[in-house]
Each structure stands twice: as structure tokens, then as C-alpha cells.
Design a protein around this motif. Sequence first.
Motif, PDB file in Angstrom:
ATOM      1  N   CYS A 299      -3.847   8.329   2.867  1.00 44.81           N
ATOM      2  CA  CYS A 299      -4.943   7.618   3.517  1.00 44.81           C
ATOM      3  C   CYS A 299      -4.828   6.207   3.864  1.00 44.81           C
ATOM      4  O   CYS A 299      -5.392   5.758   4.964  1.00 44.81           O
ATOM      5  CB  CYS A 299      -6.394   7.821   2.986  1.00 44.81           C
ATOM      6  N   LEU A 300      -3.896   5.485   3.164  1.00 43.05           N
ATOM      7  CA  LEU A 300      -3.891   4.137   3.464  1.00 43.05           C
ATOM      8  C   LEU A 300      -3.294   3.881   5.155  1.00 43.05           C
ATOM      9  O   LEU A 300      -3.533   2.498   5.494  1.00 43.05           O
ATOM     10  CB  LEU A 300      -2.907   3.283   2.603  1.00 43.05           C
ATOM     11  N   PRO A 301      -2.360   4.587   5.707  1.00 38.29           N
ATOM     12  CA  PRO A 301      -2.042   4.286   7.016  1.00 38.29           C
ATOM     13  C   PRO A 301      -3.137   4.460   8.110  1.00 38.29           C
ATOM     14  O   PRO A 301      -2.801   3.645   9.196  1.00 38.29           O
ATOM     15  CB  PRO A 301      -1.023   5.428   7.239  1.00 38.29           C
ATOM     16  N   GLN A 302      -4.236   4.711   7.730  1.00 39.96           N
ATOM     17  CA  GLN A 302      -5.361   4.765   8.725  1.00 39.96           C
ATOM     18  C   GLN A 302      -5.839   3.344   8.938  1.00 39.96           C
ATOM     19  O   GLN A 302      -5.808   2.598   8.045  1.00 39.96           O
ATOM     20  CB  GLN A 302      -6.542   5.681   8.346  1.00 39.96           C
ATOM     21  N   ILE A 303      -6.043   2.957   9.955  1.00 40.05           N
ATOM     22  CA  ILE A 303      -6.486   1.315  10.426  1.00 40.05           C
ATOM     23  C   ILE A 303      -8.021   1.275  10.002  1.00 40.05           C
ATOM     24  O   ILE A 303      -8.077  -0.066   9.299  1.00 40.05           O
ATOM     25  CB  ILE A 303      -6.202   1.350  11.786  1.00 40.05           C
ATOM     26  N   ASN A 304      -9.001   2.045  10.139  1.00 40.20           N
ATOM     27  CA  ASN A 304     -10.263   1.682   9.915  1.00 40.20           C
ATOM     28  C   ASN A 304     -10.571   1.873   8.402  1.00 40.20           C
ATOM     29  O   ASN A 304     -10.555   3.036   8.007  1.00 40.20           O
ATOM     30  CB  ASN A 304     -11.112   2.652  11.043  1.00 40.20           C
ATOM     31  N   PRO A 305     -11.117   0.736   7.963  1.00 40.69           N
ATOM     32  CA  PRO A 305     -11.493   0.955   6.500  1.00 40.69           C
ATOM     33  C   PRO A 305     -12.190   1.886   5.785  1.00 40.69           C
ATOM     34  O   PRO A 305     -12.203   2.578   5.184  1.00 40.69           O
ATOM     35  CB  PRO A 305     -11.937  -0.590   6.060  1.00 40.69           C
ATOM     36  N   PRO A 306     -13.519   2.097   6.732  1.00 45.07           N
ATOM     37  CA  PRO A 306     -14.434   3.352   6.418  1.00 45.07           C
ATOM     38  C   PRO A 306     -13.727   4.559   6.369  1.00 45.07           C
ATOM     39  O   PRO A 306     -14.083   5.508   5.534  1.00 45.07           O
ATOM     40  CB  PRO A 306     -15.273   3.130   7.361  1.00 45.07           C
TER      41      PRO A 306
END
Length: 117
Positions: free
Chosen positions: A51-58
Motif C-alpha cells: 500500500c505505501l506506493p499509493q500517493i494519497n495518505p487516506p
Amino acid sequence: MGAKKMMAISLMVSMMMTMLVNEVRAIENLDVERSEDEGIGSCAKECALKCLPQINPPRIIICTALCIIACKLNPPPAIFDCTTGCANSIIKTYNPTDARKIDNIVDSCYETCKNNN
């Protein structure tokens, strides 16, 4: 620019830790079978890498919460799909930024879907 990136990374890590603590507490309250070599740590590590590669924190938080549910509780596909759709819909509508609110939304959706199926 470097300071903004560090601040964003720090925010993401703190949100994930908040969510992880809530997940650990929720799983400890459930009677879930755990093997000696697989605990919440292995799921959290697997989910963080996913999941960390996603840009948006939510989005990172919802991805991690759903991933941990799938990893630890292994719900039937219908319940997992229902939970994913419900959580994404509510988060898209209300756009919460607090990690605990997002985690509570995912937990609420999971319980509702589990009870309805």
C-alpha cells in the motif's frame, strides 16, 4: 521541496501506525486463529509494502486496513468486496483525512457486510 516530502512521509507513517494499533486491538478482541510464525506483524509488513506506493495518505490507510482484514480474517469474497465498495464509497463522499475515522469506516463497513451476508 525536500522538507515537504519528509513531512508527507512522516504523516503517512504516523497515520499507518495509528491504523495498525487500531487493527491490532480489533484483532485481539476477535477469536482469530494465529499460527506461531504469522501474527499481525507479518500482515502489517505485507500490507505496508503493498500500500505505501499509493500517493494519497487516506488511500494508503484504506488500502492497509482492507489488506489486513483480508490477511488476518480471510473473509469470503462477497464480504470483502462489499467492505471494499462500502468503504471506498463513504471515503469518496466524505473525504476524511483522520486515520482513525478512515479505520472506523472500514471496520463499520466490514461489520455491516458480515452481518448482511
